[in-house]
Design a protein around this motif. Structure first.
Motif, PDB file in Angstrom:
ATOM      1  N   GLY A  80      46.999  45.802  28.717  1.00  0.00           N
ATOM      2  CA  GLY A  80      46.149  46.024  27.557  1.00  0.00           C
ATOM      3  C   GLY A  80      44.667  45.864  27.813  1.00  0.00           C
ATOM      4  N   ALA A  81      44.284  44.997  28.737  1.00  0.00           N
ATOM      5  CA  ALA A  81      42.862  44.806  29.046  1.00  0.00           C
ATOM      6  C   ALA A  81      42.719  44.077  30.373  1.00  0.00           C
ATOM      7  CB  ALA A  81      42.164  44.006  27.957  1.00  0.00           C
ATOM      8  N   VAL A  82      41.634  44.362  31.046  1.00  0.00           N
ATOM      9  CA  VAL A  82      41.285  43.673  32.288  1.00  0.00           C
ATOM     10  C   VAL A  82      39.786  43.475  32.276  1.00  0.00           C
ATOM     11  CG1 VAL A  82      41.116  43.908  34.798  1.00  0.00           C
ATOM     12  CG2 VAL A  82      43.195  44.592  33.643  1.00  0.00           C
ATOM     13  N   ILE A  83      39.345  42.336  32.736  1.00  0.00           N
ATOM     14  CA  ILE A  83      37.920  42.060  32.841  1.00  0.00           C
ATOM     15  C   ILE A  83      37.535  42.112  34.309  1.00  0.00           C
ATOM     16  CG2 ILE A  83      36.103  40.341  32.523  1.00  0.00           C
ATOM     17  CD1 ILE A  83      37.707  39.320  30.102  1.00  0.00           C
ATOM     18  N   MET A  84      36.563  42.952  34.608  1.00  0.00           N
ATOM     19  CA  MET A  84      36.012  43.057  35.962  1.00  0.00           C
ATOM     20  C   MET A  84      34.548  42.639  35.875  1.00  0.00           C
ATOM     21  SD  MET A  84      38.399  44.394  38.000  1.00  0.00           S
ATOM     22  CE  MET A  84      37.510  45.082  39.364  1.00  0.00           C
ATOM     23  N   LEU A  85      34.098  41.869  36.822  1.00  0.00           N
ATOM     24  CA  LEU A  85      32.724  41.390  36.827  1.00  0.00           C
ATOM     25  C   LEU A  85      32.062  41.815  38.126  1.00  0.00           C
ATOM     26  CD1 LEU A  85      30.551  39.593  35.506  1.00  0.00           C
ATOM     27  CD2 LEU A  85      31.525  37.684  36.769  1.00  0.00           C
ATOM     28  N   GLY A  86      30.944  42.488  38.001  1.00  0.00           N
ATOM     29  CA  GLY A  86      30.194  42.908  39.180  1.00  0.00           C
ATOM     30  C   GLY A  86      28.752  42.479  39.044  1.00  0.00           C
ATOM     31  N   LEU A  87      28.228  41.816  40.036  1.00  0.00           N
ATOM     32  CA  LEU A  87      26.870  41.304  39.960  1.00  0.00           C
ATOM     33  C   LEU A  87      25.908  41.999  40.912  1.00  0.00           C
ATOM     34  CD1 LEU A  87      27.706  37.498  39.723  1.00  0.00           C
ATOM     35  CD2 LEU A  87      27.217  39.077  37.863  1.00  0.00           C
ATOM     36  N   ARG A  88      26.436  42.586  41.957  1.00  0.00           N
ATOM     37  CA  ARG A  88      25.567  43.237  42.935  1.00  0.00           C
ATOM     38  C   ARG A  88      25.225  44.641  42.465  1.00  0.00           C
ATOM     39  NH1 ARG A  88      28.481  42.582  48.560  1.00  0.00           N
ATOM     40  NH2 ARG A  88      27.470  44.596  48.646  1.00  0.00           N
ATOM     41  N   ARG A 121      35.738  51.283  44.351  1.00  0.00           N
ATOM     42  CA  ARG A 121      36.474  52.206  43.485  1.00  0.00           C
ATOM     43  C   ARG A 121      37.976  51.963  43.550  1.00  0.00           C
ATOM     44  NH1 ARG A 121      33.367  58.007  43.946  1.00  0.00           N
ATOM     45  NH2 ARG A 121      31.336  57.210  43.318  1.00  0.00           N
ATOM     46  N   ARG A 122      38.473  51.582  44.694  1.00  0.00           N
ATOM     47  CA  ARG A 122      39.901  51.270  44.816  1.00  0.00           C
ATOM     48  C   ARG A 122      40.265  50.067  43.934  1.00  0.00           C
ATOM     49  NH1 ARG A 122      41.043  50.626  50.492  1.00  0.00           N
ATOM     50  NH2 ARG A 122      40.443  48.466  50.238  1.00  0.00           N
ATOM     51  N   PHE A 123      39.422  49.028  43.937  1.00  0.00           N
ATOM     52  CA  PHE A 123      39.655  47.874  43.072  1.00  0.00           C
ATOM     53  C   PHE A 123      39.588  48.274  41.597  1.00  0.00           C
ATOM     54  CE2 PHE A 123      38.391  45.311  46.843  1.00  0.00           C
ATOM     55  CZ  PHE A 123      39.532  44.542  46.916  1.00  0.00           C
ATOM     56  N   LEU A 124      38.658  49.152  41.268  1.00  0.00           N
ATOM     57  CA  LEU A 124      38.543  49.612  39.883  1.00  0.00           C
ATOM     58  C   LEU A 124      39.773  50.412  39.472  1.00  0.00           C
ATOM     59  CD1 LEU A 124      34.783  50.615  39.906  1.00  0.00           C
ATOM     60  CD2 LEU A 124      35.804  48.627  38.784  1.00  0.00           C
ATOM     61  N   ASP A 125      40.281  51.235  40.372  1.00  0.00           N
ATOM     62  CA  ASP A 125      41.514  51.980  40.079  1.00  0.00           C
ATOM     63  C   ASP A 125      42.682  51.029  39.834  1.00  0.00           C
ATOM     64  OD1 ASP A 125      40.399  54.524  40.218  1.00  0.00           O
ATOM     65  OD2 ASP A 125      40.851  54.752  42.355  1.00  0.00           O
ATOM     66  N   GLN A 126      42.781  49.990  40.648  1.00  0.00           N
ATOM     67  CA  GLN A 126      43.845  48.996  40.475  1.00  0.00           C
ATOM     68  C   GLN A 126      43.686  48.253  39.151  1.00  0.00           C
ATOM     69  OE1 GLN A 126      43.479  46.606  44.006  1.00  0.00           O
ATOM     70  NE2 GLN A 126      44.623  48.044  45.278  1.00  0.00           N
ATOM     71  N   ALA A 127      42.450  47.940  38.793  1.00  0.00           N
ATOM     72  CA  ALA A 127      42.200  47.246  37.522  1.00  0.00           C
ATOM     73  C   ALA A 127      42.561  48.136  36.343  1.00  0.00           C
ATOM     74  CB  ALA A 127      40.739  46.815  37.445  1.00  0.00           C
ATOM     75  N   ALA A 128      42.258  49.430  36.432  1.00  0.00           N
ATOM     76  CA  ALA A 128      42.602  50.355  35.355  1.00  0.00           C
ATOM     77  C   ALA A 128      44.117  50.458  35.206  1.00  0.00           C
ATOM     78  CB  ALA A 128      42.003  51.730  35.634  1.00  0.00           C
ATOM     79  N   PHE A 129      44.822  50.473  36.307  1.00  0.00           N
ATOM     80  CA  PHE A 129      46.281  50.514  36.262  1.00  0.00           C
ATOM     81  C   PHE A 129      46.824  49.254  35.586  1.00  0.00           C
ATOM     82  CE2 PHE A 129      50.410  49.523  38.213  1.00  0.00           C
ATOM     83  CZ  PHE A 129      51.126  50.649  37.819  1.00  0.00           C
ATOM     84  N   LYS A 130      46.279  48.101  35.972  1.00  0.00           N
ATOM     85  CA  LYS A 130      46.724  46.833  35.384  1.00  0.00           C
ATOM     86  C   LYS A 130      46.379  46.766  33.902  1.00  0.00           C
ATOM     87  CE  LYS A 130      46.789  41.914  36.256  1.00  0.00           C
ATOM     88  NZ  LYS A 130      46.374  40.840  37.128  1.00  0.00           N
ATOM     89  N   SER A 161      40.791  57.587  29.475  1.00  0.00           N
ATOM     90  CA  SER A 161      41.782  56.521  29.610  1.00  0.00           C
ATOM     91  C   SER A 161      41.193  55.126  29.778  1.00  0.00           C
ATOM     92  CB  SER A 161      42.699  56.818  30.802  1.00  0.00           C
ATOM     93  OG  SER A 161      41.956  56.861  31.994  1.00  0.00           O
ATOM     94  N   VAL A 162      39.898  55.028  30.053  1.00  0.00           N
ATOM     95  CA  VAL A 162      39.275  53.724  30.297  1.00  0.00           C
ATOM     96  C   VAL A 162      38.002  53.616  29.468  1.00  0.00           C
ATOM     97  CG1 VAL A 162      38.139  52.282  32.033  1.00  0.00           C
ATOM     98  CG2 VAL A 162      40.174  53.581  32.635  1.00  0.00           C
ATOM     99  N   ALA A 163      37.821  52.473  28.824  1.00  0.00           N
ATOM    100  CA  ALA A 163      36.595  52.213  28.072  1.00  0.00           C
ATOM    101  C   ALA A 163      35.843  51.079  28.742  1.00  0.00           C
ATOM    102  CB  ALA A 163      36.929  51.839  26.633  1.00  0.00           C
TER     103      ALA A 163
END
Length: 56
Positions: free
Chosen positions: A17-25, A3-12, A43-45
């Motif tokens: 304008g956009a960030v791509i996060m990939l989760g496989l597990r 969740r901390r990484f996701l919060d950082q990605a949302a801030f970025k 605030s996040v889609a």
């Protein structure tokens, strides 16, 4: 921790304008779904990666 990484990605994403996060597990995907259902709905889609890659 995820969740901390996701919060950082949302801030970025807010800055760039956009960030791509990939989760496989399974635990990463579960955390992503729970995180997305929290108070971030305004605030996040969460969209398929193709929506970001093909946007103009």
């Amino acid at each position: 921790m995820i969740r901390r990484f996701l919060d950082q990605a949302a801030f970025k994403a807010g800055q760039e304008g956009a960030v791509i996060m990939l989760g496989l597990r399974p635990d990463t995907i579960s955390a992503l779904l729970l995180w997305g259902l929290q108070d971030r709905a305004n605030s996040v889609a969460l969209v398929p990666v193709s929506a970001v890659l093909t946007r103009e």
